[in-house]
Structure formats: C-alpha cells, structure tokens
Design an enzyme around this catalytic site. Structure first.
Site, PDB file in Angstrom:
ATOM      1  N   ARG A  13       0.851  -1.193   0.000  1.00  7.26           N
ATOM      2  CA  ARG A  13       0.000   0.000   0.000  1.00  7.26           C
ATOM      3  C   ARG A  13       0.885   1.240   0.000  1.00  7.26           C
ATOM      4  O   ARG A  13       1.713   1.417   0.901  1.00  7.26           O
ATOM      5  CB  ARG A  13      -0.911   0.004   1.241  1.00  7.26           C
ATOM      6  CG  ARG A  13      -1.755   1.242   1.327  1.00  7.26           C
ATOM      7  CD  ARG A  13      -2.719   1.270   2.510  1.00  7.26           C
ATOM      8  NE  ARG A  13      -3.294   2.612   2.550  1.00  7.26           N
ATOM      9  CZ  ARG A  13      -3.513   3.315   3.642  1.00  7.26           C
ATOM     10  NH1 ARG A  13      -3.280   2.812   4.835  1.00  7.26           N
ATOM     11  NH2 ARG A  13      -3.997   4.539   3.562  1.00  7.26           N
ATOM     12  N   HIS A  15      -3.026  11.114   1.203  1.00  4.62           N
ATOM     13  CA  HIS A  15      -2.592  10.780   2.559  1.00  4.62           C
ATOM     14  C   HIS A  15      -2.002  12.052   3.190  1.00  4.62           C
ATOM     15  O   HIS A  15      -0.786  12.190   3.319  1.00  4.62           O
ATOM     16  CB  HIS A  15      -1.585   9.627   2.525  1.00  4.62           C
ATOM     17  CG  HIS A  15      -1.425   8.906   3.837  1.00  4.62           C
ATOM     18  ND1 HIS A  15      -1.633   7.546   3.987  1.00  4.62           N
ATOM     19  CD2 HIS A  15      -1.080   9.344   5.071  1.00  4.62           C
ATOM     20  CE1 HIS A  15      -1.407   7.195   5.247  1.00  4.62           C
ATOM     21  NE2 HIS A  15      -1.058   8.270   5.931  1.00  4.62           N
ATOM     22  N   GLU A  31      -7.875   8.404   6.357  1.00  3.01           N
ATOM     23  CA  GLU A  31      -8.231   8.956   7.668  1.00  3.01           C
ATOM     24  C   GLU A  31      -8.778  10.376   7.634  1.00  3.01           C
ATOM     25  O   GLU A  31      -8.136  11.311   8.155  1.00  3.01           O
ATOM     26  CB  GLU A  31      -7.026   8.883   8.606  1.00  3.01           C
ATOM     27  CG  GLU A  31      -6.524   7.458   8.790  1.00  3.01           C
ATOM     28  CD  GLU A  31      -5.394   7.351   9.810  1.00  3.01           C
ATOM     29  OE1 GLU A  31      -4.808   8.382  10.179  1.00  3.01           O
ATOM     30  OE2 GLU A  31      -5.114   6.218  10.238  1.00  3.01           O
ATOM     31  N   ASN A  83      -8.037   1.313   9.677  1.00  5.13           N
ATOM     32  CA  ASN A  83      -6.734   1.492  10.316  1.00  5.13           C
ATOM     33  C   ASN A  83      -6.947   1.359  11.822  1.00  5.13           C
ATOM     34  O   ASN A  83      -7.617   2.194  12.432  1.00  5.13           O
ATOM     35  CB  ASN A  83      -6.147   2.884  10.024  1.00  5.13           C
ATOM     36  CG  ASN A  83      -5.822   3.086   8.546  1.00  5.13           C
ATOM     37  OD1 ASN A  83      -5.892   2.155   7.744  1.00  5.13           O
ATOM     38  ND2 ASN A  83      -5.471   4.303   8.194  1.00  5.13           N
ATOM     39  N   TYR A 128      -5.161   0.797  15.600  1.00  2.00           N
ATOM     40  CA  TYR A 128      -3.934   0.803  16.397  1.00  2.00           C
ATOM     41  C   TYR A 128      -4.130   0.434  17.854  1.00  2.00           C
ATOM     42  O   TYR A 128      -3.309  -0.243  18.446  1.00  2.00           O
ATOM     43  CB  TYR A 128      -3.257   2.187  16.332  1.00  2.00           C
ATOM     44  CG  TYR A 128      -2.574   2.429  15.011  1.00  2.00           C
ATOM     45  CD1 TYR A 128      -1.242   2.101  14.824  1.00  2.00           C
ATOM     46  CD2 TYR A 128      -3.272   2.966  13.937  1.00  2.00           C
ATOM     47  CE1 TYR A 128      -0.609   2.295  13.606  1.00  2.00           C
ATOM     48  CE2 TYR A 128      -2.653   3.165  12.710  1.00  2.00           C
ATOM     49  CZ  TYR A 128      -1.320   2.834  12.546  1.00  2.00           C
ATOM     50  OH  TYR A 128      -0.698   3.019  11.348  1.00  2.00           O
ATOM     51  N   GLU A 162      -4.091  -0.561   7.953  1.00  2.00           N
ATOM     52  CA  GLU A 162      -2.949  -0.189   8.801  1.00  2.00           C
ATOM     53  C   GLU A 162      -3.122  -0.826  10.166  1.00  2.00           C
ATOM     54  O   GLU A 162      -4.229  -0.854  10.716  1.00  2.00           O
ATOM     55  CB  GLU A 162      -2.864   1.335   9.032  1.00  2.00           C
ATOM     56  CG  GLU A 162      -2.308   2.132   7.885  1.00  2.00           C
ATOM     57  CD  GLU A 162      -2.262   3.635   8.198  1.00  2.00           C
ATOM     58  OE1 GLU A 162      -2.068   4.029   9.366  1.00  2.00           O
ATOM     59  OE2 GLU A 162      -2.440   4.411   7.244  1.00  2.00           O
ATOM     60  N   TRP A 209       4.980  12.361  10.967  1.00  2.00           N
ATOM     61  CA  TRP A 209       4.200  13.592  11.117  1.00  2.00           C
ATOM     62  C   TRP A 209       4.695  14.458  12.271  1.00  2.00           C
ATOM     63  O   TRP A 209       5.885  14.754  12.322  1.00  2.00           O
ATOM     64  CB  TRP A 209       2.707  13.250  11.243  1.00  2.00           C
ATOM     65  CG  TRP A 209       2.230  12.351  10.141  1.00  2.00           C
ATOM     66  CD1 TRP A 209       1.761  11.077  10.261  1.00  2.00           C
ATOM     67  CD2 TRP A 209       2.201  12.628   8.717  1.00  2.00           C
ATOM     68  NE1 TRP A 209       1.433  10.545   9.020  1.00  2.00           N
ATOM     69  CE2 TRP A 209       1.688  11.475   8.065  1.00  2.00           C
ATOM     70  CE3 TRP A 209       2.554  13.723   7.929  1.00  2.00           C
ATOM     71  CZ2 TRP A 209       1.518  11.394   6.676  1.00  2.00           C
ATOM     72  CZ3 TRP A 209       2.383  13.649   6.539  1.00  2.00           C
ATOM     73  CH2 TRP A 209       1.874  12.504   5.941  1.00  2.00           C
TER      74      TRP A 209
HETATM   75  C1  GBH Z   1      -1.924   6.611  11.043  1.00  2.00           C
HETATM   76  O1  GBH Z   1      -2.851   7.327  11.819  1.00  2.00           O
HETATM   77  C2  GBH Z   1      -1.514   7.383   9.790  1.00  2.00           C
HETATM   78  O2  GBH Z   1      -2.349   6.999   8.701  1.00  2.00           O
HETATM   79  C3  GBH Z   1      -0.085   7.159   9.405  1.00  2.00           C
HETATM   80  O3  GBH Z   1       0.292   8.079   8.426  1.00  2.00           O
HETATM   81  C4  GBH Z   1       0.795   7.248  10.627  1.00  2.00           C
HETATM   82  O4  GBH Z   1       2.146   7.196  10.329  1.00  2.00           O
HETATM   83  C5  GBH Z   1       0.381   6.109  11.548  1.00  2.00           C
HETATM   84  O5  GBH Z   1      -0.929   6.288  11.926  1.00  2.00           O
HETATM   85  C6  GBH Z   1       1.168   6.020  12.847  1.00  2.00           C
HETATM   86  O6  GBH Z   1       0.850   7.081  13.709  1.00  2.00           O
HETATM   87  O7  GBH Z   1      -0.768  12.249  19.753  1.00  2.00           O
HETATM   88  O8  GBH Z   1      -2.485  11.844  21.419  1.00  2.00           O
HETATM   89  O9  GBH Z   1      -2.895  13.429  19.616  1.00  2.00           O
HETATM   90  C7  GBH Z   1      -3.309   6.590  12.960  1.00  2.00           C
HETATM   91  C8  GBH Z   1      -4.316   7.362  13.792  1.00  2.00           C
HETATM   92  C9  GBH Z   1      -4.641   9.317  15.077  1.00  2.00           C
HETATM   93  C10 GBH Z   1      -2.985   7.795  15.752  1.00  2.00           C
HETATM   94  C11 GBH Z   1      -3.980  10.412  15.876  1.00  2.00           C
HETATM   95  C12 GBH Z   1      -2.326   8.876  16.589  1.00  2.00           C
HETATM   96  C13 GBH Z   1      -2.588  10.963  17.725  1.00  2.00           C
HETATM   97  C14 GBH Z   1      -2.923  10.881  19.144  1.00  2.00           C
HETATM   98  N1  GBH Z   1      -3.645   8.369  14.619  1.00  2.00           N
HETATM   99  N2  GBH Z   1      -3.285   9.871  17.020  1.00  2.00           N
HETATM  100  S1  GBH Z   1      -2.211  12.195  20.052  1.00  2.00           S
END
Ligand code: GBH
Length: 466
Positions: A70, A115, A160, A302, A304, A370, A422
C-alpha cells in the site's frame, strides 16, 4: 487459517517516505509548508528518499514476501498546482515505475490518492474547508484512474478523514495547522466525504467496467469500552466515542447516508448549552449532489489501539469536539504502552472492532489497511515484543474470520520502513525495516519483528496452499 488469496501487506505514505520535495517539478504540499514554518526542526524534505531509492523499498517488500503493497500518490508531484491543467510527467513516470516493478514481482499495489498532503496551491484556495475541493479532488482522482487504473485494482481515495479534519483543523498539530475548535473539522470531514463520493461515482460510471477494481477510503478508529460497564453514562459515552470517530464517516457511507443520530444530538445539545446560534456546525448532505451512501466497495480500517471511556465532565471547555463528545478516555493500567504515549497495546481490541463493524455496517468486505507498533528512544533491532505483537494481532484477525465470520480479506502493517511520523518526526519508528537517517544512503535493515512478520506470512501461505 487464511484463504490463499488473503492480502499480506505493508503500507507507507508519500510524504512520509519519498523526500524529493521539489525534485523534477513537484509542487509544494501543505506538509512542505507546515514543516518549513519557523521553529519546526524535522521535515520530510528527504525522509527515506524513496523518490530516488524506490528499488531499495522493493527489495524490502520482496524480502518480506508481501502479496500487496500500500502506497500513496503525492498529488502535488503529479499535479504541481493541484489541477489537471498542468501534469508533471516526471511524477507520472515515477509512479508508473513503482507500479510496474511491483506487478513484475506479482505484488499488487493498493493505492491511496490522498494521505494528508494537499497541494499548497489548493490550500491557498481554501483547502478542505472550501466546497470546491470536492470537484478538484474528483478531477485528480479521474486523472489517476485514467493513468494508473489499468494496473491498480485497489484504490483508497482518502486516508483517515478523521485525522485530517481533527488534527489539521481543530488541534492544529498537523498541516495546515488550523485551530478552529468545534467548527472547521466538521466542515472538512463533510467535504472529504463529498470528495470521496464524487470520485467513487466517477470510477463507477467511467472506469469500473473496463478496469474492474474497487474503491474505498481508509477510516481509523480505536476500540472503546466503558470504564464502568454497569454505568449507563459510561456506556453512552462509548456510543458517542464510536459515533464521533468511526461512525462520523461510516454511517453516511454504509448505513444511512447521514451522520449518526448520536452525533447530531450531542452537537445540538452543546449548541444549546453554549447558547450558540450560528450554523448547526454539523453540515447536511445536499440532495442535489451524488449520494454518499453506498460509495465504499469495501471497509478499509486502520486500527492501532483501544481505550476505556467514561462520561466526561467538560463544562469548563469552550466549543470543541471534545466537549461535543463528552467522553473521557482512560488507559487501562493493564495495557502496556509502546513507543508512542497514545499507543496502548491491545491486539484483542481489533477482533472486537471487527465484530462491531460486521454488525453495524452490514457485514462488509474488510481490509485492515494499517496496524502497527512503534519504538522510540534507543534503537532496538532485536524487538521481540513487537514481533510478538504482530503474531498476536494476526491471531485475533484469524479468530475474527474463522470463529466470528468477519469477511477480512487483507492485513497491512504500518509501516514497511521507518519514516517521517508527522508531528513526531523521525523519533517514532514504525518500520519493519530500520532506516538510518544519519547517512545519505538511508540504509534499510530488517528488524527482528520484520523477520517475524515474514515468517508468519510464509507459514500462512504454506497452510493455505495445502
Ligand atoms: C496513522 O494514523 C496514519 O495513517 C499514518 O500516516 C501514521 O504514520 C500512523 O498512523 C502512525 O501514527 O498524539 O495523542 O494526539 C493513525 C491514527 C490518530 C494515531 C492520531 C495517533 C494521535 C494521538 N492516529 N493519534 S495524540
């Protein structure tokens, strides 16, 4: 057991790996602008330099034995000012090579059109807050279907929308860095759904017959559970949490064509409490536009992490999404935290979320686009804990398919290689391969967890072939 055509993949995104931020006529994106603002240290100017080192990425993909990869396209690399009036042929050549190389090794590309990296020229015209973005995105999507769709059969329009809307326009921690709590994110989310729907309809009427692919968008969500299961208020807070993350987009796409009632009601209630008499904040879908309902050919998730939630006391906050949601997130002390403070390790939450999706969104075909685990601080190549995480998570997916009947067709690890994470820059490492950012060669070296993932894939492939 996984079916023999199960997609075993890993994912990346253009800005996080490519570098070459102004190579060969690429236009700037909002992430170029954002990272170059004064006071920010890390940028994706070079990142993994995949723009020049694609062959190295291909070697990684092959070493893992992936069936799918991907990647995302950089809109501003293809269309420097965001419009099809000006096509950058060097950008087209780059992605043609990537796609052709993958296919030569029988690896299927899954391609994300967007993205997080909007062409700056379109941000200057109002970005995702402006209604006209839907048409501009549709033109870009048609260009991509036309150019690459003979070979790409799995498309994701937007990655997202929740993160783009909230982190980019409410919290201001992602590009374009706007902090307009309680208003802009709802408009952005709305325009993203409109843009996605337009692109899906274009594919459906102009390309589907000839190209035979499938189009969706990737939605991120945590799994939520009530902190006190016997408290009705906490159970309702779970409902709101799901509505304000996954439901926000999945309800319009899969269930009703409109936002969840829970969301409308919660926002309406806060408007009343705040004595806010502006617009209703959560927009309404126009009957004169192509419908959003039914515009996802599969469910791309996605996942996590998981959270416990309790009814939140938010009266001290001004107008914002957190106040609208009225749910406080609590981390279960039994859950270990990996490198990122937000990432509690809860593989079991994935199976529960998959079941929720099956029951709530009409048993769709699902791709887990993801899932990952990161490390921070001193480099650990022998990352046994992470290898264990993949193994456990994949077992949860196996149970969701085998015991619960969820129609999961693929699993993609985030991410193939360490990359520009990011707001966290290069400090969080999500890769199956380590990347040495201190040297120009950006050498890729497989982690123990990468070897573990390769072993898992080959084991399941072998089982499926018997
Ligand atoms: C993904 O987002 C992205 O699609 C990808 O680009 C990125 O590299 C990957 O996650 C890993 O992070 O710091 O407490 O504000 C996943 C969803 C939503 C997870 C925002 C992290 C931040 C929480 N993300 N969240 S905070």
């Amino acid at each position: 057991m996984f079916p023999s055509d199960f997609a075993w993949g890993a994912a990346t995104a253009a800005y996080q790996i490519e570098g070459g931020w102004q190579a060969d006529g690429k236009g700037p994106s909002i992430w170029d602008t954002f990272c170059h603002e004064e006071g920010r240290v890390q940028t994706g100017d070079v990142a993994c330099n995949s723009y020049e080192l694609w062959e190295k990425d291909l070697q990684c993909i092959r070493q893992l034995g992936l069936t799918h990869y991907r990647l995302s396209l950089s809109w501003a690399r293809l269309l420097p000012d965001g419009t099809t009036g000006n096509v950058n042929q060097k950008g087209v050549q780059y992605y043609n090579k990537v796609i052709d190389d993958l296919l030569a090794w029988e690896i299927s590309p899954m391609v994300t059109l967007y993205h997080f990296d909007l062409p700056q020229a379109l941000q200057d015209r109002g970005g995702w807050k402006a209604s006209c973005i839907a048409g501009l995105f549709d033109s870009y999507a048609r260009f991509c279907f036309q150019t690459f769709g003979d070979r790409v059969k799995l498309w994701l329009t937007i990655n997202e929308p929740y993160v783009c809307a909230k982190l980019g326009h409410e919290d201001g921690v992602h590009a374009p860095g706007l902090k307009e709590p309680g208003t802009a994110a709802y408009v952005v989310g709305h325009n993203m759904l409109r843009a996605h729907a337009r692109a899906w309809h274009s594919y459906n009427s102009l390309y589907r017959l000839k190209q035979g692919g499938a189009v969706s968008l990737a939605l991120n969500s945590d799994w939520f559970e009530p902190l006190r299961p016997n408290h009705d208020a906490d159970v309702a807070a779970v409902d709101r949490s799901l509505a304000f993350t996954l439901g926000w987009f999945a309800w319009p796409l899969f269930v009703t064509g409109d936002y969840p009632h829970t969301m409308r009601a919660a926002i309406g209630a806060q408007n009343k409490k705040l004595g806010y008499d502006g617009n209703p904040r959560l927009p309404t879908f126009s009957k004169d536009e192509p419908p959003v309902l039914g515009t996802a050919d599969f469910f791309a998730l996605n996942y996590y992490t998981s959270r416990k939630v309790k009814h939140g006391c938010v009266s001290e906050l001004g107008m914002c999404m957190k106040r609208d949601r009225e749910a406080e997130e609590v981390l279960d002390p039994d859950w270990s935290i990996c490198g990122a403070p937000w990432l509690a390790v809860v593989p079991g939450g994935l199976r529960k979320l998959l079941n929720y999706i099956k029951d709530t969104f009409r048993n769709p075909v699902v791709y887990i686009t993801e899932n990952g685990f990161c490390q921070a601080g001193p480099l650990v190549m022998e990352d046994a804990q992470r290898g264990h995480f993949y193994k456990e998570t994949i077992q949860e997916v196996e149970k969701a398919i085998g015991e619960d009947g969820v129609d999961v067709r693929g699993y993609f690890v985030w991410s193939l290689i360490d990359n520009f994470e990011w707001a966290d820059g290069f400090d969080l490492r999500f890769g199956l391969f380590h990347v040495d950012f201190s040297h120009v060669e950006r050498r890729r070296t497989i982690y123990r967890s990468g070897l573990e993932y390769a072993r898992i894939i080959s084991k399941y492939k072998e089982l499926a072939s018997k």
